[in-house]
Design a protein around this motif. Structure first.
Motif, PDB file in Angstrom:
ATOM      1  N   GLN A   1      40.478  40.130  38.992  1.00 52.11           N
ATOM      2  CA  GLN A   1      38.030  40.578  39.167  1.00 52.11           C
ATOM      3  C   GLN A   1      37.966  39.268  38.682  1.00 52.11           C
ATOM      4  O   GLN A   1      36.687  38.974  39.381  1.00 52.11           O
ATOM      5  CB  GLN A   1      38.130  41.601  37.794  1.00 52.11           C
ATOM      6  CG  GLN A   1      38.952  43.478  37.399  1.00 52.11           C
ATOM      7  CD  GLN A   1      38.711  44.304  36.373  1.00 52.11           C
ATOM      8  OE1 GLN A   1      38.700  43.748  35.683  1.00 52.11           O
ATOM      9  NE2 GLN A   1      39.304  45.023  37.350  1.00 52.11           N
TER      10      GLN A   1
ATOM     11  N   ALA B   1      36.543  42.317  31.418  1.00 52.38           N
ATOM     12  CA  ALA B   1      37.416  42.138  32.461  1.00 52.38           C
ATOM     13  C   ALA B   1      39.003  41.310  31.615  1.00 52.38           C
ATOM     14  O   ALA B   1      38.934  40.704  31.125  1.00 52.38           O
ATOM     15  CB  ALA B   1      37.593  40.862  33.302  1.00 52.38           C
TER      16      ALA B   1
ATOM     17  N   ILE C   1      32.225  40.096  32.267  1.00 51.57           N
ATOM     18  CA  ILE C   1      33.277  39.636  32.435  1.00 51.57           C
ATOM     19  C   ILE C   1      34.192  40.089  30.695  1.00 51.57           C
ATOM     20  O   ILE C   1      35.329  39.864  31.309  1.00 51.57           O
ATOM     21  CB  ILE C   1      32.964  38.071  32.500  1.00 51.57           C
ATOM     22  CG1 ILE C   1      32.650  37.983  34.096  1.00 51.57           C
ATOM     23  CG2 ILE C   1      34.240  37.040  32.652  1.00 51.57           C
ATOM     24  CD1 ILE C   1      31.848  36.741  34.425  1.00 51.57           C
TER      25      ILE C   1
ATOM     26  N   ILE D   1      32.195  45.214  38.162  1.00 56.28           N
ATOM     27  CA  ILE D   1      33.425  44.544  37.637  1.00 56.28           C
ATOM     28  C   ILE D   1      34.584  45.289  38.068  1.00 56.28           C
ATOM     29  O   ILE D   1      36.177  45.550  38.452  1.00 56.28           O
ATOM     30  CB  ILE D   1      32.985  43.504  36.155  1.00 56.28           C
ATOM     31  CG1 ILE D   1      32.761  42.429  35.883  1.00 56.28           C
ATOM     32  CG2 ILE D   1      35.138  43.910  35.766  1.00 56.28           C
ATOM     33  CD1 ILE D   1      33.367  41.420  36.560  1.00 56.28           C
TER      34      ILE D   1
END
Length: 1654
Positions: free
Chosen positions: A993, A988, A985, A951
């Motif tokens: 990203q 993020a 995620i 990430i």
């Protein structure tokens, strides 16, 4: 004989040109060389240029209305409608092109530079070679705008322009000629009557007049007028207007050309007539036919060049001499005027005779006026002067000759003869010279040498003037020299010499002057050289001239004076100058001459030898050097002179060294050093330094080293060193510095120099044992010899210099020095201490040096000190990190975090990977070593660490590698995905990203996981920053359409921020039509309904649904789409037309028209009419081109539907239809009624006539043809009427065709093919009465008579032979075997050879004795004459002699005899043979002799043989010797004797018992042997009387002893006794004549020989 000489240059028909393309509208001639023809036949279109000089043609494929060649350049101008192009036929390049606003009707060259372009309204001038557009000159006059242009001419200054035209008055007489005259100065036009004209520059009263001449013909008759046109500054007229009638043969005869030559005006007409007028009086001189009917003509030098309808190109020139001879009797003054203007050689004699008659009649004033005005001054001669001097003087008046002189002086100047005669008269009077001087000042006299000689005794100045004017240069020079005016003489002769008129012998003049006064001769020679140059006299000759008289001073002064500058061409004179000075003057004076003159081009070697002998060593050295440079091997002399002049070497050595070749210069320097090294070496070094750049340095060094001149060499090398990079130079410089004790310079040069040999220098330094080690350190430092440096310093115990060297001078070399110290096993503490002292040491290299000796741990304290002080050196930090991995792991991560990105992470990670994986992973992450991070994470199953790294790294490439790294372990892959979705995620915050992660999942082929992620990001959390992200919505829909298409409708309805077109396109590819319709339905696009319509029609192919959608939307765009689809659907053309009528689209309407045309269903045109009407009436359809198309198709559709009423209404209203196009289509499809309406509305009368012919409305077609006025239309009407039997209308139409020469043949062929010969003959006879009748009509009628009514042909030819094309009629006559008519035509053409050939080939029908006799006298082929003689001998022998006498002067008698011999009829021409025997021809003589032999007329034979000796004697002798008649054999004996064959003649006479003849032949032979033989035959035969006679006849050549012996042997001494007495008498006389005179001084005479036979 005709006064017009015609010559055929070229036959265009024979040059591959169709006769059909030769006419007045297609042929143009503009010069004597080129003829341009526009070929519009089936072989064209092309422009053909015929070259009359080479008899060749050039064809250029081009669509052209007309073409014309430039009169001066090989430029071809071609025009088609509004475009004009000019081509250079030599270079095959385009000169220029231009388009004008109106159709061009005529082009013509107004001048060689400007091309005139005549349009329907204006006249332009255009320069094809320039860049400007055509310039409008004037407008065509309103009265002639509808007239046909026939020509265009301009005067030389382009001040007056003339446009010639034919104006149709709609009368049977045809068009009349008009001329539009335009003045460019006054900007005004005027229309005159006339057919053609020209401008003439005429000289009158010493003024040039611009005279315009115009000739025309009309019902009132022909008229020629000439008038002067005011031009430029000359606005007053000198030439009065004159008018003259022209006797044209008919009212329709048209002048084609008019030109002026030498004051004579010539006119040529369309009927072939040639007229000549005197321009001064416009009096007609001649009027003669040229027997041709030209269609084009152009004036050439002294005549015209014409092209007739048959394609014959001819030139016509006047025989002025014949004209003059014809006019002598009737009008002698007119004949004299013409002869003078034409420049005839006979004119002088005519003028002389005329003036003599005038003087004899006492008409003195008229005679003087004639003498002054006669052309070319032909009467200004000595004969005329003698004529006037012979006139008696009238008391109280001046002599006639003086009156004549006064008239000449008043009007002109006297010529040479007149000036001389005047001088002879006036010099006898007081002040005669003054009178001549006054006339000379007024330029009334013509100077000559004779005139100067006449005046010289009286006035030398005036004589000099006459000599000068007459260019009597020798006499002028003689007078000036006598007066000692040398500058004036030189100035005069210089001007004449430049003009190549006169070149005097200056050497002879100077020789004479030198003999009188050498100094003046010198001054004059210098002046002569300066003014005229060496062309007058060779300076070397002048110098020798002075030296021969021992005038050395004058010779030297002369050479110095003329040698201006230092020139190569003066080398010989310079050599002579210095040679004289050195040989005849002191050395000081000679050297002074060198200094003063600065000459350098003399013979250096020769002068150097003389200088050396004179003791001028320095001068000799310089000259030897100069000679050596020029290529003469003079090195030994240079060395010798240099040593001799060594004392002053400082003044010359540098210059000599710089001049000599390098090797020779070094040889000279070597010689100087050898002579005295101590004295000369410094001077030589100074010279070498001055020229070191041109000398070989290695040789210089070798030279000075060989003499051990180190100081001098150091001086040289010190000068060389700056900027020098030669190793040897630097090394030798160091050596010389060492040898010379230059220690300071040694330290400097070893430090700064980059180019010496280190090993050699170290050896020199080591040998020198210097106390200062810095030179050694410098060398080692310079070349990296650190081991030698450290070792030397340790050996010499100078370690302190190491610290000084590293700290003060070269800290960068610390690694090398440290490595050398480690190698020399120096103390470690000392090394570390040294490193702490050196502040700027390169850390990495020092560490590497320690590592190379495994001593890096020794440096840890020094490295930690550097790291703590903030050093960022990578090598340092990497080495310390590795040290911490081994010794202090708890500090390793802190150290790496503190120095992140400053050390080599890959090296440290690799080093720590086996010892501490977490430290290794931290090292890899710190250095972004993606591959190592991925590898280590996979190997150690560190999924969370990898997910966070993915990430944060945001590398798509790394993502792809990570997601593809578990092919054999699905669980590990799922663990990684879970870690990404659950941990990475959500953390993020950067859209990039997320975007990289989504792309990675997409590329990895994991749609379900991707859909879940995107749905969570986009749909579940409506407040997130990703909820309205267009990209993510597009990605979600793309993924759903690809992976779960059944769910697409659900997602489409929930989202509104996606890209409509992209998603619709993707759905369409998956055939999700309803989804696509939903997308367009919920979109806000203006064309959404159209896009949906396209899907329904193009993809779903549902026309019914499309029709419903179009009806609901009711937009033209939707109807357009529906109509377009229906057009493509078979069977729906009617429905498409309905849809298109609502769409009202231009493009589809065009497509609909094409579709209807292709369908072939006439019923569709009804719907098409409505479609076209709706479309053309739409407000948005304003495109003119479409409206024109729609109107055209509407007109055609109405015609197709037979809606004639509607069509009539349409045509009555304004429209843009192309009526011609629609009419042509109707015509081609047989809709003639509609075509008639359309052609009528279009005013297209040619096509209307064709249409009416199809409707069989012949009278209406005739009316339309009259309006069309087209040849093609008349031909179509004529031929159609012939086919339909309407012969009356056909003849009416043909009357308009046959007047055009180019179209006549077509009418003739058609009538003949259809069998209407009688009607054709009637047509042509009627055409003879037409004023526009031409040669072709007469010719055609003659040909018809020859073919179908031969009995009338001869009578017709006798009436119209001059008007027919005799060549064509002649061909037909020969084809039809009408030989009498053919002979008549040949006689009309004056082709007398053809007349003879025709008669000889076909004697029965063609023979006519009188005509044959005339032809014989004029024929040029002699073979015909001989054949004619043979013919007469065979068929008309009674007339043969008459023919022979008639042609006697033209035939070769020999050929006549040979021809008659073959017939065996020589006797018939005996009188003629006797009349021509005077030419003494061999064949004629032999023929006559054979006749005499046959007639046995031996007297006539002997007479003939004596008078005419040209015959074959031997054969004749043999023939006569065998003749039975003795007299004939006697002639044979005579011939043998005449031929010198005396023995044969004697034998033959003896055999015939002709003893007297035999004796005569023996005497004639003058041979004793022949006489002796004859005497023996006489005595042997007992012919003693003949023997005695022979002794008398042959007395002079008879041998007395032979005669006495023969008489004694035959016992006949009495017979020989008289002969013996005579012999003895002659002997006595010879004895008495032993002296040339007797005692009285009188010559003795021989006693006459007595006839002893009496």
């Amino acid at each position: 004989m005709s006064s017009v000489k015609s010559e055929t240059l070229l036959d265009l028909v024979s040059a591959d040109l169709n006769r059909e393309c030769i006419g007045s509208d297609t042929v143009r001639v503009s010069s004597a060389r080129y003829v341009c023809v526009v070929d519009r036949t089936e072989t064209g279109p092309a422009v053909v240029v015929a070259d009359t000089e080479s008899a060749s043609t050039t064809r250029m494929q081009a669509q052209a209305d007309n073409a014309v060649m430039n009169p001066s350049h090989k430029w071809l101008a071609v025009h088609a409608r509004r475009a004009v192009q000019v081509f250079n036929l030599e270079s095959k390049e385009k000169v220029g092109s231009v388009d004008v606003a109106y159709d061009i009707v005529h082009i013509s060259w107004a001048s060689p530079k400007y091309l005139a372009l005549v349009t329907e309204k204006h006249v332009y001038h255009w320069n094809p070679a320039g860049t400007s557009s055509p310039k409008k000159i004037f407008e065509r006059h309103a009265d002639v705008k509808e007239a046909t242009v026939t020509g265009y001419v301009a005067d030389a200054s382009l001040s007056w322009l003339m446009l010639t035209l034919l104006k149709d008055d709609d009368s049977p007489a045809g068009a009349r000629g008009v001329v539009q005259l335009y003045s460019t100065e006054k900007k005004a036009s005027r229309v005159l009557e006339g057919h053609c004209g020209c401008f003439v520059e005429l000289s009158l009263k010493k003024e040039t007049c611009n005279v315009m001449c115009v000739v025309g013909n009309g019902p009132e008759g022909g008229r020629l007028f000439a008038v002067e046109m005011p031009t430029g500054k000359k606005q007053t007229t000198t030439y009065p207007k004159k008018t003259s009638s022209v006797p044209f043969t008919s009212p329709n005869e048209r002048p084609l050309g008019i030109a002026e030559t030498q004051g004579l005006l010539s006119v040529v007409t369309s009927a072939g007539n040639y007229f000549m007028f005197d321009l001064d009086s416009l009096q007609l001189a001649i009027s003669e036919p040229t027997y041709t009917t030209p269609v084009a003509a152009v004036a050439i030098d002294g005549g015209f060049l014409t092209v007739d309808a048959t394609g014959s190109v001819k030139t016509h020139h006047l025989d002025v001499l014949r004209i003059v001879n014809d006019l002598k009797a009737s009008n002698p003054s007119f004949a004299l005027s013409i002869a003078g203007k034409a420049g005839l050689s006979e004119a002088d004699a005519l003028y002389q005779q005329h003036i003599a008659v005038m003087v004899s009649k006492g008409e003195l004033d008229e005679a003087m006026e004639l003498a002054l005005t006669a052309p070319n001054g032909c009467l200004r001669t000595l004969d005329t002067l003698t004529l006037f001097m012979g006139v008696p003087q009238v008391p109280g008046q001046p002599p006639t000759i003086m009156q004549y002189f006064q008239k000449i002086i008043a009007a002109d100047k006297l010529n040479a003869e007149e000036s001389l005669e005047l001088a002879k008269v006036v010099l006898q009077r007081p002040n005669g010279a003054d009178f001549l001087t006054d006339l000379s000042s007024k330029k009334k006299l013509t100077a000559s040498e004779e005139l100067g000689n006449k005046v010289l005794p009286t006035d030398a100045g005036l004589a000099l003037t006459f000599y000068t004017q007459a260019r009597c240069h020798a006499r002028v020079l003689g007078l000036l020299v006598d007066k000692q005016q040398f500058p004036k003489a030189l100035a005069y002769i210089k001007e004449r010499t430049v003009a190549d008129e006169y070149t005097p012998d200056w050497k002879e003049i100077l020789t004479a002057l030198a003999a009188k006064d050498a100094t003046k001769a010198k001054d004059f020679a210098v002046l002569l050289h300066k003014d005229i140059g060496e062309a007058a006299v060779d300076p070397d000759d002048v110098a020798e001239l002075f030296l021969e008289r021992n005038c050395v001073e004058q010779a030297t002064a002369y050479l110095v004076a003329i040698l201006q500058g230092d020139k190569e061409e003066d080398s010989d004179l310079q050599t002579k100058l210095f040679e004289m000075s050195l040989l005849h003057s002191s050395a000081q004076s000679a050297d002074s001459l060198f200094t003063q003159t600065k000459y350098t081009k003399f013979d250096s070697k020769k002068i150097a030898d003389l200088c050396e002998r004179a003791g001028l060593h320095t001068r000799a050295l310089k000259l030897c050097t100069k000679a050596h440079i020029r290529g003469e091997d003079n090195l030994a002399a240079i060395q010798r002179c240099a040593v001799a002049a060594a004392g002053s070497a400082s003044t010359w050595l540098k210059s000599i060294t710089g001049i000599l070749p390098p090797d020779d210069a070094l040889a000279m320097i070597g010689a100087l050093i050898n002579s005295s090294t101590r004295q000369n070496a410094p001077v030589c070094a100074d010279a070498v330094v001055h020229h070191i750049n041109r000398l070989d340095r290695s040789k210089v060094i070798e030279l000075f080293l060989s003499h051990k001149a180190y100081s001098a060499l150091f001086q040289i090398l010190a000068h060389i060193m700056p900027g020098n990079d030669e190793e040897e130079v630097h090394t030798r410089y160091i050596e010389c510095a060492v040898r010379s004790g230059q220690v300071g310079e040694l330290e400097r040069i070893t430090r700064v120099s980059e180019h010496y040999e280190p090993k050699a220098v170290l050896a020199i330094l080591k040998e020198a044992r210097l106390t200062d080690p810095w030179p050694w350190i410098n060398v080692c430092h310079k070349y990296g010899l650190f081991d030698e440096m450290v070792r030397y310093l340790i050996e010499t115990r100078n370690q302190r210099y190491i610290d000084l060297y590293l700290c003060d001078k070269a800290p960068a070399n610390t690694p090398a020095v440290v490595s050398a110290l480690f190698a020399e096993r120096a103390d470690d503490e000392m090394i570390v201490s040294l490193l702490f002292k050196v502040e700027a040491a390169p850390v990495a290299q020092v560490i590497e040096a320690a590592e190379s000796h495994d001593k890096e741990t020794v440096l840890v304290p020094w490295m930690q000190s550097l790291a703590n002080s903030g050093s960022t050196d990578g090598k340092l930090l990497t080495t310390l990190a590795k040290h911490y991995v081994d010794s202090a792991r708890h500090n390793a991560k802190e150290f790496m975090e503190a120095h992140k990105g400053q050390f080599d992470a890959k090296e440290v990670g690799g080093y720590a990977e086996g010892k501490a994986p977490e430290i290794a992973l931290a090292a890899f992450e710190a250095g972004k070593c993606d591959a190592d991070v991925l590898r280590l994470s996979l190997d150690r199953r560190m999924h969370r660490n990898l997910a966070d790294y993915l990430i944060q790294r945001s590398s798509l490439e790394l993502w792809n590698k990570a997601l593809a790294s578990y092919p054999d372990s699905p669980q590990d892959k799922q663990d990684l995905v879970d870690a990404i979705l659950s941990i990475a995620i959500p953390k993020a915050s950067d859209p990039n990203q997320v975007s990289v992660a989504v792309k990675a999942f997409t590329q990895a082929g994991m749609p379900k996981q991707l859909i879940a992620v995107l749905e969570k990001l986009v749909l579940d959390d409506t407040d997130s920053q990703f909820a309205s992200n267009k990209y993510l919505q597009n990605l979600l829909l793309f993924t759903v359409i690809q992976a779960a298409p059944s769910d697409a409708m659900k997602y489409i309805k929930r989202m509104h921020s996606f890209d409509v077109d992209e998603i619709a396109s993707a759905a369409l590819k998956k055939k999700l039509y309803e989804e696509v319709l939903q997308i367009h339905k919920q979109s806000n696009q203006k064309d959404g309904s159209c896009k949906a319509m396209k899907v329904v029609l193009n993809e779903m192919n549902d026309l019914q649904r499309g029709k419903e959608m179009a009806a609901s939307e009711n937009k033209p765009a939707c109807w357009k789409l529906l109509g377009e689809a229906q057009l493509k659907k078979p069977g729906m053309l009617a429905e498409a037309l309905v849809s298109l009528s609502k769409a009202k689209d231009q493009g589809l309407t065009r497509a609909a028209v094409r579709a209807v045309k292709g369908a072939g269903d006439a019923k569709l045109y009804v719907s098409l009419v409505e479609c076209l009407r709706a479309t053309r009436d739409a407000p948005h359809n304003s495109d003119v081109s479409f409206l024109a198309f729609a109107d055209t198709e509407l007109a055609y559709a109405l015609s197709k539907c037979e809606m004639h009423t509607e069509l009539s209404q349409f045509l009555a209203n304004p429209n843009l239809a192309s009526l011609s196009q629609a009419a042509e289509r109707c015509y081609s499809e047989g809709m003639y009624e509609a075509a008639r309406m359309l052609f009528t509305a279009d005013h297209n009368y040619p096509r209307l006539a064709s249409t009416l012919l199809r409707l069989k409305q012949y009278l209406e077609a005739f009316d339309a043809a009259q309006k069309a006025a087209s040849v093609k239309t008349w031909k179509e009407l004529c031929f159609q009427c012939v086919n339909e039997g309407e012969l009356r209308i056909a003849q009416m139409a043909a009357q308009y065709i046959i007047v055009m020469p180019d179209e006549l043949d077509g009418v003739l062929d058609y009538f003949e093919k259809t069998g209407c010969v009688k009607e054709l003959q009637a047509l042509l006879k009627t055409g003879l009465n037409n004023e526009r009748v031409h040669q072709g009509v007469y010719t055609a009628l003659a040909v018809l008579n020859a073919k179908y009514d031969a009995g009338k042909l001869m009578g017709f030819l006798k009436l119209y032979a001059a008007k027919v094309n005799r060549k064509e009629v002649l061909h037909v006559c020969e084809t039809q075997h009408l030989w009498a008519e053919a002979r008549f035509l040949h006689a009309c053409d004056e082709n007398w050879d053809a007349v003879l050939k025709t008669v000889l080939d076909h004697p029965s029908p063609a023979w006519d004795h009188a005509l044959f006799m005339e032809a014989c006298s004029k024929a040029t082929v002699m073979d015909h004459l001989y054949s004619g003689i043979t013919f007469y001998l065979e068929d008309h022998p009674e007339l043969a002699l008459e023919v022979l006498r008639h042609v006697a002067s033209r035939v070769n008698p020999e050929k006549v005899v040979l021809a008659v011999h073959r017939l065996g009829r020589v006797d018939c021409i005996k009188p003629w043979l006797l009349s021509v025997q005077r030419v003494n021809n061999k064949v004629v003589n032999e023929a006559i002799n054979d006749l005499f032999i046959e007639e046995e007329d031996y007297d006539a034979l002997r007479t003939s043989l004596q008078a005419h000796t040209n015959y074959e004697r031997l054969s004749l002798c043999e023939k006569l010797g065998k003749h039975p008649l003795m007299e004939m054999r006697r002639v044979s004996s005579w011939l043998h004797a005449e031929s010198g064959r005396f023995q044969v003649a004697i034998d033959q006479a003896f055999d015939d018992k002709l003893y007297r003849d035999a004796t005569a032949y023996a005497a004639q032979s003058n041979s004793s042997a022949v006489v002796d033989a004859l005497l023996r035959r006489f005595v042997d035969a007992g012919l003693f009387e003949c023997f005695a006679a022979a002794l008398y006849s042959c007395y002079e050549i008879t041998q007395p002893d032979v005669a006495l012996e023969l008489a004694w042997r035959h016992k006949s001494p009495d017979i020989v006794m008289p002969y013996l007495i005579q012999v003895l008498k002659d002997l006595w006389d010879s004895r008495c004549n032993c002296s040339s005179h007797n005692r009285l001084g009188t010559p003795l005479t021989k006693t006459p020989r007595q006839d002893f036979l009496s």
